[in-house]
Scaffold this active site. Structure first.
Site, PDB file in Angstrom:
ATOM      1  N   LYS A 128       7.028  -1.690  -1.783  1.00 52.70           N
ATOM      2  CA  LYS A 128       7.371  -2.832  -2.649  1.00 52.70           C
ATOM      3  C   LYS A 128       8.642  -3.309  -3.098  1.00 52.70           C
ATOM      4  O   LYS A 128       9.030  -4.144  -3.510  1.00 52.70           O
ATOM      5  CB  LYS A 128       6.198  -2.762  -4.129  1.00 52.70           C
ATOM      6  CG  LYS A 128       4.696  -2.903  -3.564  1.00 52.70           C
ATOM      7  CD  LYS A 128       4.069  -2.686  -4.633  1.00 52.70           C
ATOM      8  CE  LYS A 128       3.819  -0.903  -4.851  1.00 52.70           C
ATOM      9  NZ  LYS A 128       2.842  -0.178  -4.346  1.00 52.70           N
ATOM     10  N   VAL A 155       0.954  -5.819  -0.542  1.00 47.56           N
ATOM     11  CA  VAL A 155       0.104  -6.404  -1.709  1.00 47.56           C
ATOM     12  C   VAL A 155      -1.576  -5.980  -1.047  1.00 47.56           C
ATOM     13  O   VAL A 155      -1.407  -6.320   0.178  1.00 47.56           O
ATOM     14  CB  VAL A 155       0.294  -7.894  -1.766  1.00 47.56           C
ATOM     15  CG1 VAL A 155      -0.881  -8.178  -2.594  1.00 47.56           C
ATOM     16  CG2 VAL A 155       1.749  -8.064  -2.158  1.00 47.56           C
ATOM     17  N   GLU A 212      -0.004   5.677  -8.294  1.00 46.90           N
ATOM     18  CA  GLU A 212       1.244   6.007  -7.905  1.00 46.90           C
ATOM     19  C   GLU A 212       1.652   7.308  -8.279  1.00 46.90           C
ATOM     20  O   GLU A 212       0.948   7.841  -9.162  1.00 46.90           O
ATOM     21  CB  GLU A 212       2.312   5.114  -8.651  1.00 46.90           C
ATOM     22  CG  GLU A 212       2.114   3.434  -8.147  1.00 46.90           C
ATOM     23  CD  GLU A 212       2.282   3.116  -6.638  1.00 46.90           C
ATOM     24  OE1 GLU A 212       3.224   3.292  -6.257  1.00 46.90           O
ATOM     25  OE2 GLU A 212       1.494   2.756  -6.241  1.00 46.90           O
ATOM     26  N   LYS A 227       3.757  -6.976  -7.237  1.00 45.21           N
ATOM     27  CA  LYS A 227       3.006  -7.601  -6.442  1.00 45.21           C
ATOM     28  C   LYS A 227       3.094  -9.136  -6.734  1.00 45.21           C
ATOM     29  O   LYS A 227       3.217 -10.002  -5.920  1.00 45.21           O
ATOM     30  CB  LYS A 227       1.675  -7.201  -6.371  1.00 45.21           C
ATOM     31  CG  LYS A 227       1.519  -5.462  -5.714  1.00 45.21           C
ATOM     32  CD  LYS A 227       0.278  -5.079  -6.022  1.00 45.21           C
ATOM     33  CE  LYS A 227       0.362  -3.558  -5.340  1.00 45.21           C
ATOM     34  NZ  LYS A 227      -0.469  -2.864  -5.767  1.00 45.21           N
ATOM     35  N   GLY A 324      -4.826   3.120  -0.092  1.00 42.42           N
ATOM     36  CA  GLY A 324      -5.604   4.116   0.918  1.00 42.42           C
ATOM     37  C   GLY A 324      -4.812   4.498   2.086  1.00 42.42           C
ATOM     38  O   GLY A 324      -3.937   3.396   2.320  1.00 42.42           O
TER      39      GLY A 324
HETATM   40  N1  HSE Z   1      -1.083   2.386  -7.212  1.00 44.25           N
HETATM   41  C1  HSE Z   1      -1.560   1.168  -6.407  1.00 44.25           C
HETATM   42  C2  HSE Z   1      -2.804   0.712  -6.962  1.00 44.25           C
HETATM   43  C3  HSE Z   1      -1.378   1.551  -4.883  1.00 44.25           C
HETATM   44  O1  HSE Z   1      -3.418   1.428  -7.761  1.00 44.25           O
HETATM   45  O2  HSE Z   1      -3.247  -0.312  -6.602  1.00 44.25           O
HETATM   46  C4  HSE Z   1      -1.217   0.268  -4.152  1.00 44.25           C
HETATM   47  O3  HSE Z   1      -0.058  -0.245  -4.198  1.00 44.25           O
END
Ligand code: HSE
Length: 345
Positions: A128, A155, A212, A227, A324
């Site tokens: 990102k 995204v 994250e 995003k 994932g």
């Molecule tokens: N940490 C992010 C989430 C992972 O929980 O959506 C995907 O960007």
């Protein structure tokens, strides 16, 4: 059959997910789409770095990570290159950038992408940072060097939010985008509705691998704001920065708040919105109480969803995974196929 040589920058979860898909489905991709994607280089800060111009077998890469925890025991003509040497020195056609995301500086990923484009190599990235912070510059660089830059995985992982908005809804007139863009926070809110505490739900989201590395980015809405910026800039022709997104996370939501919403037939969701109003763009990430009848209210757990409000079609909603290993690895596959289609024309 066209062969594309890939250099993978980063071989963590996403890189391994991509290798798994190429190992298991590479022949099928070749047969159906006339494209072979051959890994020639892997460069990972922790696991080591390899380059073999005749190809590195994804099964061997995955077995090495599983058995040795790194790639350094694999024989290859070139070992130990850093990212810059890998990007400029390898005979790769496509650089797949999957190093860790940094939404403050975009580095080191933005440098990786610049080096790739300047060397005339296509880029597919799930990162990102470069796309949220430097997309206009990078897209311009790609045009000048007559190469493609694709970023589906930034995204909603492999759920095709970007390709849908950019390609399939081209010309439909997207006037508003609204979505559940972060899996971790949606998972936490869903668990809290079931009575779990915020702390337990967050811990479980970390165990499941949605969060994250530093979950502050998730719970404070920073990941979702990144995003929002990406969607506004790639799909609505804006040039927003992170600072343009009005942002509130979910850390202030208590079990009492969740219960009060339930009693009123509503549900808390962390919603990212981009909307043109009176010629002005407004972008936000904030917890919103939605009535249960709202299409986004029933999206639970780590699942993401996005609604495009368009002039010609009305609302178009897409629901699917937002994180994932295989899901984000697939995002790269869809980018590789998009590059293949662009180059066939
Ligand atoms: N940490 C992010 C989430 C992972 O929980 O959506 C995907 O960007």
């Amino acid at each position: 059959m066209k062969t594309y040589r890939l250099a993978l920058i980063g071989f963590g979860n996403v890189g391994q997910g991509l290798a798994q898909i190429l190992r298991d489905r590479g022949p099928e991709l070749g047969e159906r789409y006339g494209a072979t994607f051959q890994i020639v280089a892997v460069c990972d800060f922790l696991q080591g770095s390899l380059y073999n111009p005749v190809g590195l077998d994804p099964a061997v890469l995955l077995a090495a990570v599983e058995n040795d925890g790194h790639l350094r025991n694999i024989e290859a003509p070139q070992q130990g290159w850093d990212a810059e040497e890998t990007i400029s020195g390898s005979k790769a056609d496509i650089i797949v950038e999957m190093s860790y995301t940094n939404l403050e500086t975009g580095e080191p990923a933005t440098s990786h992408v610049r080096w790739a484009l300047q060397a005339g190599k296509h880029v597919a990235t799930t990162n990102k940072g470069p796309i949220a912070l430097h997309y206009a510059e990078l897209a311009d660089m790609a045009r000048q060097n007559k190469v493609e830059i694709e970023a589906e995985g930034t995204v909603m992982s492999g759920t095709p939010a970007i390709h849908l908005g950019r390609d399939q809804l081209a010309g439909a007139g997207i006037k508003r985008i609204q979505g559940i863009l972060n899996g971790t926070t949606n998972y936490i809110l869903t668990q809290m509705e079931g009575g779990a505490s915020y702390a337990d739900a967050l811990r479980e989201a970390q165990v499941q691998g949605y969060a994250e590395a530093d979950p502050t980015g998730d719970v404070e809405g920073i990941d979702a704001a990144g995003k929002v910026v990406i969607l506004a800039n790639l799909l609505m022709g804006e040039s927003l920065t992170m600072a343009d997104v009005k942002r509130t996370g979910i850390t202030g939501i208590t079990l009492e708040d969740v219960g009060a919403a339930r009693a009123a037939g509503e549900r808390w969701k962390l919603i990212g919105t981009i909307e043109r109003k009176n010629g002005q763009i407004q972008a936000s990430v904030q917890p919103v109480r939605l009535p249960l009848s709202h299409p986004l209210a029933s999206v639970s757990g780590a699942t993401n969803a996005i609604t495009y409000a368009t002039d010609l079609l009305g609302d178009v909603t897409l629901v699917g995974p937002g994180a994932g290993r295989i899901e984000t690895g697939y995002a790269v596959v869809s980018d590789l196929l998009a590059i293949h289609r662009a180059k066939k024309q």
